[in-house]
Design an enzyme around this catalytic site. Structure first.
Site, PDB file in Angstrom:
ATOM      1  CD  GLU A  90      -7.224  -3.323  -5.903  1.00  0.00           C
ATOM      2  OE1 GLU A  90      -7.765  -3.470  -4.807  1.00  0.00           O
ATOM      3  OE2 GLU A  90      -6.037  -2.996  -6.034  1.00  0.00           O
ATOM      4  CE  LYS A  92      -4.372   1.271   2.110  1.00  0.00           C
ATOM      5  NZ  LYS A  92      -4.967   1.751   0.875  1.00  0.00           N
TER       6      LYS A  92
HETATM    7  N1  PXG Z   1      -7.875  -1.454  -3.114  1.00  0.00           N
HETATM    8  C1  PXG Z   1      -7.061  -0.375  -3.089  1.00  0.00           C
HETATM    9  C2  PXG Z   1      -6.167  -0.118  -4.228  1.00  0.00           C
HETATM   10  C3  PXG Z   1      -7.086   0.460  -1.960  1.00  0.00           C
HETATM   11  O1  PXG Z   1      -6.259   1.492  -1.903  1.00  0.00           O
HETATM   12  C4  PXG Z   1      -8.802  -0.952  -1.000  1.00  0.00           C
HETATM   13  C5  PXG Z   1      -8.713  -1.745  -2.123  1.00  0.00           C
HETATM   14  C6  PXG Z   1      -9.718  -1.383   0.114  1.00  0.00           C
HETATM   15  O2  PXG Z   1      -8.950  -1.886   1.194  1.00  0.00           O
HETATM   16  P1  PXG Z   1      -9.418  -1.724   2.718  1.00  0.00           P
HETATM   17  O3  PXG Z   1      -8.291  -2.252   3.499  1.00  0.00           O
HETATM   18  O4  PXG Z   1      -9.655  -0.258   2.949  1.00  0.00           O
HETATM   19  O5  PXG Z   1     -10.659  -2.513   2.848  1.00  0.00           O
HETATM   20  C7  PXG Z   1      -8.004   0.206  -0.903  1.00  0.00           C
HETATM   21  C8  PXG Z   1      -8.162   1.101   0.278  1.00  0.00           C
HETATM   22  C9  PXG Z   1      -7.226   7.034   1.521  1.00  0.00           C
HETATM   23  C10 PXG Z   1      -7.541   5.907   0.594  1.00  0.00           C
HETATM   24  O6  PXG Z   1      -7.264   8.190   1.101  1.00  0.00           O
HETATM   25  C11 PXG Z   1      -7.366   4.571   0.962  1.00  0.00           C
HETATM   26  C12 PXG Z   1      -7.615   3.551   0.050  1.00  0.00           C
HETATM   27  C13 PXG Z   1      -8.061   3.865  -1.189  1.00  0.00           C
HETATM   28  C14 PXG Z   1      -8.239   5.197  -1.546  1.00  0.00           C
HETATM   29  C15 PXG Z   1      -7.984   6.224  -0.654  1.00  0.00           C
HETATM   30  O7  PXG Z   1      -6.930   6.797   2.686  1.00  0.00           O
HETATM   31  N2  PXG Z   1      -7.352   2.241   0.391  1.00  0.00           N
END
Ligand code: PXG
Length: 288
Positions: A182, A149
């Site tokens: 995704e 991430k």
């Molecule tokens: N895929 C991607 C590429 C993500 O970045 C998710 C799936 C969902 O994962 P979680 O763990 O949240 O169920 C994410 C989530 C932010 C932000 O601004 C965070 C994400 C995506 C966009 C913005 O914090 N992450």
């Protein structure tokens, strides 16, 4: 608002990092987005585990223990009076010289922002989202492993802009082989003949915390779950479709690329799983 910055709480306007921080110069760093529900930091341990895995992957030394990080996150919520909200946690490579090598960056920077979150507009939870497939691909594990991430979100940002050009709030990103990976910031699920399917992480899906929660909740409800290769064909022909993410929770999808999915309305299993998710959010995690 107080921001945690390298061990101290500073006012929002004073929360500044160097222009020589490699997080800014090169996107060299990692992040997590975490929710707080009724004073409970939802699945904090899982988020910290993923953060430490991302750090290991990019050879980044987080200058705190997971216990210290957990306490700093709780304190960020307490000092800001956040009982329901969103935590943005960043670890950047830190300040260094110009040049890609992180060898000039002696210490990573830790930033914690505790704020509130704007979800998708409420109406979309009732009527469902219409999403599109966009040309920008999810990066493959042979390039930049999508399990990290990282602060490099440019291809997801491009995909989000391509979605907006088609009037959609989210987009499906395919991988190099043309399988569904995704969405730009959410994982994707479909329901077909009573079974739940989601792309395997080897297809370029982030191992989302909400994704794992939904898989667990479905198994508890005796809904069979399969992580596999999915193409748009399976999504167009699904009975139900929904997205999962920390910010989005579970949001129904009723159209992909202009084609109606199922009845064109949020489906019963999507609603059942969202209800089960709501039931667990304030009981599963770290209490403030
Ligand atoms: N895929 C991607 C590429 C993500 O970045 C998710 C799936 C969902 O994962 P979680 O763990 O949240 O169920 C994410 C989530 C932010 C932000 O601004 C965070 C994400 C995506 C966009 C913005 O914090 N992450």
């Amino acid at each position: 608002m107080k921001i945690f910055l390298d061990g101290a709480f500073v006012n929002k306007d004073d929360a500044k990092i160097s222009v020589f921080d490699h997080g800014l110069l090169y996107g060299d760093g990692i992040f997590e987005g975490i929710r707080v529900y009724r004073k409970c930091i939802y699945r904090l341990e899982e988020h910290l585990e993923r953060l430490w895995y991302s750090a290991k992957d990019i050879l980044l030394n987080i200058p705190m223990t997971p216990e210290e990080m957990s306490e700093a996150i709780c304190e960020s919520c307490r000092v800001n009076g956040i009982t329901d909200g969103y935590i943005r946690l960043l670890v950047t490579r830190g300040k260094g010289d110009l040049g890609l090598s992180p060898a000039s960056c002696p210490r990573a920077s830790v930033i914690i922002i505790a704020d509130t979150i704007r979800l998708y507009p409420e109406e979309h939870y009732n009527v469902g989202l219409s999403i599109v497939t966009v040309p920008t691909r999810r990066s493959g594990p042979a390039a930049l492993n999508p399990a990290i991430k990282s602060l490099n979100y440019l291809n997801n940002i491009l995909a989000k802009m391509e979605a907006a050009q088609h009037g959609a709030l989210e987009a499906i990103m395919l991988n190099d082989q043309g399988y569904v990976a995704e969405c730009t910031g959410d994982n994707i699920f479909i329901i077909h003949k009573g079974k739940l399917y989601t792309p395997d992480v080897s297809n370029g899906a982030l191992r989302g915390i909400t994704r794992s929660a939904v898989i667990e909740l479905a198994e508890k409800a005796d809904i069979p779950v399969k992580e596999c290769n999915l193409t748009r064909h399976e999504i167009w022909n699904a009975d139900e479709c929904f997205l999962t993410g920390t910010a989005a929770e579970l949001i129904p999808v009723v159209k992909l690329d202009g084609r109606v999915i199922g009845t064109g309305k949020p489906g019963p299993l999507t609603q059942k799983l969202h209800a089960a998710f709501h039931e667990e959010v304030s009981t599963r995690g770290q209490m403030l």
